[in-house]
Scaffold this motif. Structure first.
Motif, PDB file in Angstrom:
ATOM      1  N   VAL A  34       0.850  -1.202   0.069  1.00  0.00           N
ATOM      2  CA  VAL A  34       0.120  -0.171  -0.157  1.00  0.00           C
ATOM      3  C   VAL A  34       1.024   1.433  -0.001  1.00  0.00           C
ATOM      4  N   ALA A  35       2.013   1.217   0.821  1.00  0.00           N
ATOM      5  CA  ALA A  35       2.631   2.433   0.955  1.00  0.00           C
ATOM      6  C   ALA A  35       3.529   2.747  -0.528  1.00  0.00           C
ATOM      7  N   VAL A  36       3.969   1.678  -1.166  1.00  0.00           N
ATOM      8  CA  VAL A  36       4.748   1.803  -2.579  1.00  0.00           C
ATOM      9  C   VAL A  36       3.713   2.129  -3.333  1.00  0.00           C
ATOM     10  N   ARG A  37       2.305   1.624  -3.323  1.00  0.00           N
ATOM     11  CA  ARG A  37       1.240   2.378  -4.343  1.00  0.00           C
ATOM     12  C   ARG A  37       0.948   3.740  -4.046  1.00  0.00           C
ATOM     13  N   GLU A  38       0.887   4.197  -2.713  1.00  0.00           N
ATOM     14  CA  GLU A  38       0.638   5.613  -2.433  1.00  0.00           C
ATOM     15  C   GLU A  38       1.725   6.629  -2.810  1.00  0.00           C
ATOM     16  N   GLY A  64       3.405  10.564  -6.505  1.00  0.00           N
ATOM     17  CA  GLY A  64       4.181  11.010  -7.449  1.00  0.00           C
ATOM     18  C   GLY A  64       3.735  11.607  -8.731  1.00  0.00           C
ATOM     19  N   ALA A  65       2.752  10.833  -9.349  1.00  0.00           N
ATOM     20  CA  ALA A  65       2.212  11.081 -10.666  1.00  0.00           C
ATOM     21  C   ALA A  65       1.437  12.258 -10.253  1.00  0.00           C
ATOM     22  N   LEU A  66       0.576  12.400  -9.289  1.00  0.00           N
ATOM     23  CA  LEU A  66      -0.497  13.447  -9.158  1.00  0.00           C
ATOM     24  C   LEU A  66       0.348  14.644  -8.851  1.00  0.00           C
ATOM     25  N   THR A  67       1.709  14.800  -8.439  1.00  0.00           N
ATOM     26  CA  THR A  67       2.301  16.039  -8.085  1.00  0.00           C
ATOM     27  C   THR A  67       3.023  16.629  -9.474  1.00  0.00           C
ATOM     28  N   GLU A  68       3.162  15.665 -10.520  1.00  0.00           N
ATOM     29  CA  GLU A  68       3.496  16.101 -11.599  1.00  0.00           C
ATOM     30  C   GLU A  68       2.301  16.582 -12.418  1.00  0.00           C
ATOM     31  N   ARG A  90      -1.617  13.099   3.331  1.00  0.00           N
ATOM     32  CA  ARG A  90      -0.396  13.583   2.757  1.00  0.00           C
ATOM     33  C   ARG A  90      -0.370  15.020   1.888  1.00  0.00           C
ATOM     34  N   VAL A  91       0.348  15.936   2.296  1.00  0.00           N
ATOM     35  CA  VAL A  91       0.210  17.320   1.619  1.00  0.00           C
ATOM     36  C   VAL A  91       1.290  17.363   0.599  1.00  0.00           C
ATOM     37  N   LEU A  92       0.615  17.265  -0.516  1.00  0.00           N
ATOM     38  CA  LEU A  92       1.390  17.370  -1.947  1.00  0.00           C
ATOM     39  C   LEU A  92       2.022  18.551  -2.061  1.00  0.00           C
ATOM     40  N   ARG A  93       1.322  19.673  -1.768  1.00  0.00           N
ATOM     41  CA  ARG A  93       1.742  21.119  -2.039  1.00  0.00           C
ATOM     42  C   ARG A  93       1.147  22.055  -0.986  1.00  0.00           C
ATOM     43  N   PRO A  94       1.758  22.789  -0.316  1.00  0.00           N
ATOM     44  CA  PRO A  94       1.091  23.591   0.605  1.00  0.00           C
ATOM     45  C   PRO A  94       0.267  24.669  -0.121  1.00  0.00           C
TER      46      PRO A  94
END
Length: 207
Positions: free
Chosen positions: A87-91, A96-100, A181-185
């Motif tokens: 689950v951690a690897v998937r998240e 990473g994809a969403l951040t891009e 998890r905050v991807l970007r403030p």
């Protein structure tokens, strides 16, 4: 005159020594029957032997059962660790994809604010936003939110009499999170309360 033979033969008398104490050794005599009984008492009874064997089997069974329970617990913990790591690897991969994709979402937001999100581009934007929302992405940051340095990044700072605490008075760029998890403030302009003017000294000189 010799005695007459009346047809009965008499053997010599048998003398049995029934004394309980041996006159030569002075020790008590043990009869053969008593010795046999003592030997019988000393010999392990079949029931006793069977009870001992059953106890040993029960001990072995309890030991094997404990081993199996221990192995089962270890296997259960191993499966939990593997599932947690999976689950951690998937998240991490999804994050990473969403951040891009965040700069693309920023462009969509600016186009919407300027009324340029129309036609086919609007449909593509809506589909993209629906897809990232399904993956757990959510935007945050609203005007008037109390400033929180864990989720806000202050790009501008000022003082205002209209706020009672540090407050985001303008959202310059929305923040994004996936779950907890905050991807970007959220990038905001922050206003703090104005300092109260110092109290005047009412105590004047008597002169």
């Amino acid at each position: 005159m010799p005695p007459r033979d009346n047809g009965h033969e008499h053997g010599e008398p048998v003398i049995r020594d029934n004394r309980k104490i041996d006159p030569e050794t002075g020790l008590p005599r043990v009869r053969a029957e008593a010795g046999a009984d003592a030997q019988a008492d000393q010999a392990p009874a079949p029931e006793r032997a069977g009870t001992a064997a059953d106890g040993e089997l029960e001990s072995q069974l309890a030991e094997r059962t404990a081993d199996l329970q221990r192995l089962q617990a270890e296997y259960t913990n191993y499966r939990r660790r593997v599932e947690r790591d999976r689950v951690a690897v998937r998240e991490q991969a999804v994050a990473g994809a969403l951040t891009e994709l965040l700069p693309v979402l920023d462009d969509i937001g600016r186009a919407r604010d300027h009324g340029e999100l129309t036609g086919g581009f609007a449909k593509v934007a809506e589909s993209l936003e629906a897809a990232v929302t399904k993956l757990g992405l959510s935007a945050f940051g609203q005007k008037g939110d109390p400033f929180d340095p864990t989720v806000h990044e202050a790009l501008m700072h000022s003082y205002s009499p209209d706020v009672a605490e540090p407050t985001a008075i303008e959202v310059l760029q929305p923040g994004y999170r996936m779950g907890d998890r905050v991807l970007r403030p959220a990038r905001v302009a922050v206003a703090e309360p104005e300092d109260a003017p110092p109290a005047s000294d009412s105590a004047g000189s008597g002169d």
